[in-house]
Enzyme design. Structure first.
Site, short mmCIF file in Angstrom:
data_model
loop_
_atom_site.label_atom_id
_atom_site.label_comp_id
_atom_site.label_asym_id
_atom_site.label_seq_id
_atom_site.Cartn_x
_atom_site.Cartn_y
_atom_site.Cartn_z
N HIS B 68 36.05 -11.67 27.56
CA HIS B 68 35.49 -10.41 28.09
C HIS B 68 35.49 -9.36 26.99
O HIS B 68 36.32 -8.47 26.99
CB HIS B 68 36.32 -9.94 29.29
CG HIS B 68 35.62 -8.94 30.16
ND1 HIS B 68 35.66 -7.58 29.91
CD2 HIS B 68 34.86 -9.08 31.28
CE1 HIS B 68 34.97 -6.94 30.86
NE2 HIS B 68 34.47 -7.83 31.68
N ILE B 74 36.47 -5.61 25.84
CA ILE B 74 36.59 -4.52 26.81
C ILE B 74 37.58 -4.98 27.89
O ILE B 74 37.45 -6.09 28.41
CB ILE B 74 35.26 -4.23 27.54
CG1 ILE B 74 34.12 -4.01 26.57
CG2 ILE B 74 35.39 -3.03 28.46
CD1 ILE B 74 32.78 -3.98 27.29
N GLY B 77 37.61 -3.79 34.31
CA GLY B 77 38.00 -2.74 35.25
C GLY B 77 39.02 -3.24 36.26
O GLY B 77 39.98 -2.54 36.60
N VAL B 78 38.85 -4.48 36.74
CA VAL B 78 39.78 -5.00 37.76
C VAL B 78 41.18 -5.16 37.20
O VAL B 78 42.16 -5.08 37.93
CB VAL B 78 39.31 -6.35 38.36
CG1 VAL B 78 38.12 -6.15 39.27
CG2 VAL B 78 39.01 -7.37 37.29
N GLU B 82 44.58 -3.61 38.56
CA GLU B 82 45.80 -4.42 38.72
C GLU B 82 47.01 -3.68 38.12
O GLU B 82 48.08 -3.63 38.73
CB GLU B 82 45.61 -5.79 38.05
CG GLU B 82 46.83 -6.70 38.09
CD GLU B 82 47.29 -7.06 39.51
OE1 GLU B 82 46.45 -7.07 40.42
OE2 GLU B 82 48.50 -7.31 39.68
#
Lengths: 96, 172
Positions: B68, B74, B77-78, B82
């Site tokens: 990623h 990057i 976002g998840v 978390e």
């Protein structure tokens, strides 16, 4: 002691209907429901058949009501979630 | 196991709540998460059951950067969410741990699940070398559910902010 006139009663009833409609729209927006506020009945159950809310939705509504009306709903106030009317009654009884 | 970083003191007639700080080793006793999913390195300013701050240092060695993305690292976002959720767990486990009579057994057993990402806005890319400052404020509860406001920033820049619902017990 004052006596409410027909006009007063009608104004009160209109305000109440408006408030019910506002809360229905808020719930529909917040939960992203596929429904029109105008067709949700004031006595329709919020759980199960009806709006089919679940416990996560309920907490969303508790947070929303607190932000909008500064009214706290706790674990013991399950009667507030009987219907739209029950919820608005609950808010009106506690609103400052 | 814990260090009080600010002694409770009366400020302008109002008692300041006692705060706690937790090291990475402390956090491993509070959360069941382990590599590569332990997403919080340190917690501080923790008012048990109320609020707290935390740090997540983002290294190029994070396994998710392998994919990623291969040529453009990057933080997903998840994964930021978390990290926020793990700080929330530290804040409510701290309440059990710092109680006058702490509950018996493994406190990490009381860490529940993420119930809802009610709203979340990402305002900045998070890349290797960034240090995420996490903030969590616990809100209303209903049954075993708790609403929380969370934010993550890098320096003075906001990276993400929003609200979550977590379960504070392990029930399907």
């Amino acid at each position: 002691m004052s006596t409410a006139t027909f006009e007063d009663v009608r104004t009160q009833a209109e305000q109440r209907l408006e408030k019910n409609l506002k809360i229905k729209s808020m719930i529909i927006d917040r939960l992203g429901l596929d429904a029109e506020a105008e067709v949700v009945s004031d006595n329709q159950p919020l759980f199960g058949r009806g709006l089919e809310m679940d416990s996560l939705d309920t907490l969303e509504i508790v947070v929303m009501i607190n932000n909008e009306y500064d009214v706290l709903i706790s674990d013991d106030d399950f009667e507030a979630f009987g219907s739209i009317n029950a919820l608005v009654d609950f808010i009106e009884a506690r609103e400052v | 196991m814990t260090t009080a970083i600010a002694p409770a003191r009366a400020a302008a007639g109002k008692e300041k709540p006692k705060t706690f700080a937790y090291s990475s080793d402390d956090i491993k006793r509070m959360l069941p998460h382990r590599w590569p999913m332990l997403m919080i390195d340190r917690a501080y300013d923790v008012v048990p059951g109320v609020s707290g701050r935390g740090v997540k240092s983002v290294s190029v060695n994070e396994p998710f950067f392998a994919g990623h993305y291969p040529d453009h690292s990057i933080m997903p976002g998840v994964m930021i969410v978390e990290a926020m959720a793990q700080l929330v767990a530290v804040v409510y486990v701290a309440e059990l741990l710092e109680a006058p009579t702490p509950a018996e057994g493994d406190p990490s057993g009381s860490v529940g699940y993420l119930g809802s990402i009610s709203s979340m806005k990402f305002s900045r890319l998070v890349v290797p070398g960034d240090q995420l400052t996490l903030e969590a404020k616990l809100g209303q509860k209903l049954g075993g559910l708790r609403s929380v406001s969370v934010r993550a920033s890098v320096g003075t820049e906001l990276a993400a902010a929003g609200s979550l619902i977590v379960t504070t017990e392990r029930k399907g």
